[in-house]
Design a protein around this motif. Structure first.
Motif, PDB file in Angstrom:
ATOM      1  N   GLN A  75       6.697  -4.583   0.235  1.00 29.50           N
ATOM      2  CA  GLN A  75       5.507  -4.768  -0.104  1.00 29.50           C
ATOM      3  C   GLN A  75       4.518  -4.207   1.581  1.00 29.50           C
ATOM      4  O   GLN A  75       4.104  -3.347   1.985  1.00 29.50           O
TER       5      GLN A  75
ATOM      6  N   PHE B 124       6.722  -1.454   2.905  1.00 31.01           N
ATOM      7  CA  PHE B 124       6.419   0.243   2.243  1.00 31.01           C
ATOM      8  C   PHE B 124       5.031   0.200   3.440  1.00 31.01           C
ATOM      9  O   PHE B 124       4.217   1.486   3.765  1.00 31.01           O
ATOM     10  N   LEU B 125       3.656  -0.781   3.470  1.00 29.21           N
ATOM     11  CA  LEU B 125       2.779  -0.713   4.140  1.00 29.21           C
ATOM     12  C   LEU B 125       2.546  -0.018   5.472  1.00 29.21           C
ATOM     13  O   LEU B 125       2.162   1.036   5.688  1.00 29.21           O
TER      14      LEU B 125
ATOM     15  N   VAL C  85      -1.707  -2.019   0.293  1.00 27.78           N
ATOM     16  CA  VAL C  85      -0.669  -0.072  -0.659  1.00 27.78           C
ATOM     17  C   VAL C  85      -1.330  -0.453  -1.140  1.00 27.78           C
ATOM     18  O   VAL C  85      -1.306   1.253  -1.277  1.00 27.78           O
TER      19      VAL C  85
ATOM     20  N   SER D  67      -3.334   1.849   0.040  1.00 27.41           N
ATOM     21  CA  SER D  67      -3.637   3.313   0.826  1.00 27.41           C
ATOM     22  C   SER D  67      -2.769   4.169   0.202  1.00 27.41           C
ATOM     23  O   SER D  67      -2.716   5.405   0.463  1.00 27.41           O
TER      24      SER D  67
ATOM     25  N   VAL E 168       8.064   2.855  -5.037  1.00 24.81           N
ATOM     26  CA  VAL E 168       7.940   1.863  -4.576  1.00 24.81           C
ATOM     27  C   VAL E 168       7.289   0.741  -6.045  1.00 24.81           C
ATOM     28  O   VAL E 168       7.346  -0.514  -5.828  1.00 24.81           O
TER      29      VAL E 168
END
Length: 148
Positions: free
Chosen positions: A47, A50-51, A82, A85, A112
């Motif tokens: 996570q 991904f962010l 996440v 965003s 994701v």
């Protein structure tokens, strides 16, 4: 459907993480190279990855050992960031540059979601929890996985 799938898979992850007690951390998982602690570290760590991949302001890689602390809180904080965003106006139609290629925002959101759901299922299985997770997202993501 993309952001709804992400929300549903993240909720499933929260629920499964809530059912993992510290005494289960050394248990094996369907991922042969990981025990429950390592799988939690990966679930939370991705996570953060991904962010960082989509946010110029994100810093750091997150905790390396989320499983040694309050992994539920660690997941919640980053998962919310996440989703926020990825929910921003226009993200689904923008391009996302990743180390392994360029994707539309919608494809990235599905990636994701798929990664989150797959490892949440592994964690549920390893800790003898219900593996019937996020049914609407799962149906959507099955099509995504087949297309990949």
């Amino acid at each position: 459907m993309s952001i709804n799938s992400l929300a549903e898979t993240q909720q499933a992850a929260r629920s499964v993480l809530g059912g993992v007690s510290k005494d289960l951390l050394a248990h094996s998982t369907p991922c042969a190279e990981w025990d429950v602690a390592a799988l939690i570290d990966h679930l939370v760590g991705t996570q953060y990855w991904f962010l960082k991949a989509i946010s110029a302001t994100a810093s750091g890689d997150g905790p390396t050992k989320a499983s040694s602390g309050d992994y539920r809180v660690a997941f919640d904080g980053v998962a919310n960031s996440v989703r926020d965003s990825l929910s921003s106006d226009g993200f689904a139609t923008r391009e996302a540059e990743l180390p392994f290629g360029t994707f539309t925002g919608a494809q990235f959101i599905d990636f994701v979601s798929l990664e989150t759901l797959a490892h949440t299922w592994d964690l549920a299985k390893a800790t003898t929890q219900d593996t019937d997770l996020a049914p609407e997202a799962a149906a959507h993501l099955l099509g995504v996985a087949r297309a990949m």
